[in-house]
Scaffold this motif. Sequence first.
Motif, PDB file in Angstrom:
ATOM      1  N   ASP A  72       0.853  -1.262  -0.051  1.00  0.00           N
ATOM      2  CA  ASP A  72       0.112   0.190   0.050  1.00  0.00           C
ATOM      3  C   ASP A  72       0.731   1.351   0.254  1.00  0.00           C
ATOM      4  O   ASP A  72       0.378   2.343  -0.625  1.00  0.00           O
ATOM      5  CB  ASP A  72      -0.981   0.022   1.371  1.00  0.00           C
ATOM      6  CG  ASP A  72      -2.072  -0.936   0.882  1.00  0.00           C
ATOM      7  OD1 ASP A  72      -2.124  -1.823  -0.201  1.00  0.00           O
ATOM      8  OD2 ASP A  72      -2.662  -1.243   2.143  1.00  0.00           O
ATOM      9  N   SER A  76       1.746   1.918  -3.721  1.00  0.00           N
ATOM     10  CA  SER A  76       0.436   2.240  -4.519  1.00  0.00           C
ATOM     11  C   SER A  76      -0.062   3.377  -4.185  1.00  0.00           C
ATOM     12  O   SER A  76      -1.165   3.733  -4.815  1.00  0.00           O
ATOM     13  CB  SER A  76      -0.607   0.843  -4.325  1.00  0.00           C
ATOM     14  OG  SER A  76      -1.312   1.091  -3.149  1.00  0.00           O
ATOM     15  N   ARG A  94      -2.337   3.545  -1.500  1.00  0.00           N
ATOM     16  CA  ARG A  94      -3.351   3.361  -0.845  1.00  0.00           C
ATOM     17  C   ARG A  94      -3.024   3.443   0.721  1.00  0.00           C
ATOM     18  O   ARG A  94      -2.247   2.477   1.220  1.00  0.00           O
ATOM     19  CB  ARG A  94      -3.713   1.776  -0.981  1.00  0.00           C
ATOM     20  CG  ARG A  94      -4.196   1.526  -2.478  1.00  0.00           C
ATOM     21  CD  ARG A  94      -4.640   0.085  -2.623  1.00  0.00           C
ATOM     22  NE  ARG A  94      -3.528  -0.834  -2.527  1.00  0.00           N
ATOM     23  CZ  ARG A  94      -3.005  -1.537  -3.158  1.00  0.00           C
ATOM     24  NH1 ARG A  94      -3.172  -1.162  -4.630  1.00  0.00           N
ATOM     25  NH2 ARG A  94      -1.887  -2.455  -3.163  1.00  0.00           N
ATOM     26  N   ARG A  95      -3.527   4.576   1.542  1.00  0.00           N
ATOM     27  CA  ARG A  95      -3.470   4.794   2.733  1.00  0.00           C
ATOM     28  C   ARG A  95      -4.547   4.441   3.620  1.00  0.00           C
ATOM     29  O   ARG A  95      -5.633   4.766   3.186  1.00  0.00           O
ATOM     30  CB  ARG A  95      -2.928   6.306   2.971  1.00  0.00           C
ATOM     31  CG  ARG A  95      -1.425   6.619   2.320  1.00  0.00           C
ATOM     32  CD  ARG A  95      -1.148   7.950   2.605  1.00  0.00           C
ATOM     33  NE  ARG A  95      -0.687   7.944   3.909  1.00  0.00           N
ATOM     34  CZ  ARG A  95      -0.407   9.097   4.676  1.00  0.00           C
ATOM     35  NH1 ARG A  95      -0.324  10.123   3.713  1.00  0.00           N
ATOM     36  NH2 ARG A  95       0.306   9.157   5.805  1.00  0.00           N
ATOM     37  N   GLY A  96      -4.485   3.676   4.600  1.00  0.00           N
ATOM     38  CA  GLY A  96      -5.621   3.333   5.228  1.00  0.00           C
ATOM     39  C   GLY A  96      -5.334   2.361   6.403  1.00  0.00           C
ATOM     40  O   GLY A  96      -4.146   2.345   6.659  1.00  0.00           O
ATOM     41  N   ARG A 155      -4.999  -4.666   7.192  1.00  0.00           N
ATOM     42  CA  ARG A 155      -6.019  -5.391   6.525  1.00  0.00           C
ATOM     43  C   ARG A 155      -5.712  -6.813   7.323  1.00  0.00           C
ATOM     44  O   ARG A 155      -4.661  -7.250   7.455  1.00  0.00           O
ATOM     45  CB  ARG A 155      -5.709  -5.478   5.259  1.00  0.00           C
ATOM     46  CG  ARG A 155      -5.691  -3.825   4.496  1.00  0.00           C
ATOM     47  CD  ARG A 155      -5.430  -4.269   3.035  1.00  0.00           C
ATOM     48  NE  ARG A 155      -5.435  -2.873   2.229  1.00  0.00           N
ATOM     49  CZ  ARG A 155      -6.397  -2.253   1.720  1.00  0.00           C
ATOM     50  NH1 ARG A 155      -7.657  -2.789   1.725  1.00  0.00           N
ATOM     51  NH2 ARG A 155      -6.178  -1.235   1.207  1.00  0.00           N
TER      52      ARG A 155
END
Length: 327
Positions: A243, A246, A248-250, A253
């Motif tokens: 992430d 890419s 994609r920060r969050g 998971r």
Amino acid sequence: MSALSLLELVRVTPDTDAGAALNNARDLAAHAEEWGYKRIWVAEHHNMAGIASAATSIVIAHIAGGTRTIRVGAGGIMLPNHAPYIIAEQFGTLERLYPGRIDLGLGRAPGTDQIAVRAMRRSPDASDRFPQDVLELQAFFAPAGPDQRIAAVPAAGTQVPLWILGSSDFGAMLAAELGLPYAFASHFAPDMLLPALDLYRSRFKPSEQLARPYAVAGINVIAADTDAEARRLATTQQMSFADIFSGRRGLSRPPIDDIETYWSPHERAQATRMLARSVVGSAQTVRSGLQEFVAETGVDEVMIVSDVYEHHARLRSIELIAEAMKQ
């Protein structure tokens, strides 16, 4: 065998909000204390929804309050984000509350993006003053002189032990010059590990805090009852690193069965390089891997990062690691 310690990421997940993540960190520390870990550190990160340790000194107080003997500290405080005087006040207070148990690891990076740096009102070039800021901080922890006009209350005289953190030769040289213990972030920046350790040891100058070099190295270790289960648990960390590349920060998971369905070839290559210093498997696999790591590096202490999604599985991981290294 080298001592074992933990770097706790205080991960926020879709199933665990920030409050629960902080309480899980405290629970993890209490168990780690029972299982013989020497210290547990948390790191300063800002503007990251998946990590709840931004107010690092407060998190340390929370963890220390739930334990009795394990050392608790920062791995680290990103000193360019702060006035040394304020950090001295905070960690001097922690030392008064939990005497003999507080560590202060210092990093030169901001631990965030430039948007957060501006929000903290710090100068973008504050990292250039890092060596001077370390010396200033060290002076605030020393006993106050009779004519000293400013003291960091209640830090003066606490002599909180300082550590230099790093992922390049800069930190190694500074730690050696100042005679401080050195912790290398090989759990995410493995390339310079061996040269940095060699540099630190060869240039080390004894100090009042430390008579001989003392080196710690981070390593990712995920243990489970079988190699296959450990590899599945490890996909959580692999996705986190994918992430990063890419954008994609969050949140953290849950593990998946096949990591190849998640990352691109580019993300795989980058994440695999950053996670090169990892041991994933059963207790036997972990024992062999950690013994090889210590033999190769000669570090005095190994700092474990066990980035497992579910809290009980993470507890099981650090318990297996401790048991493996006692065999």
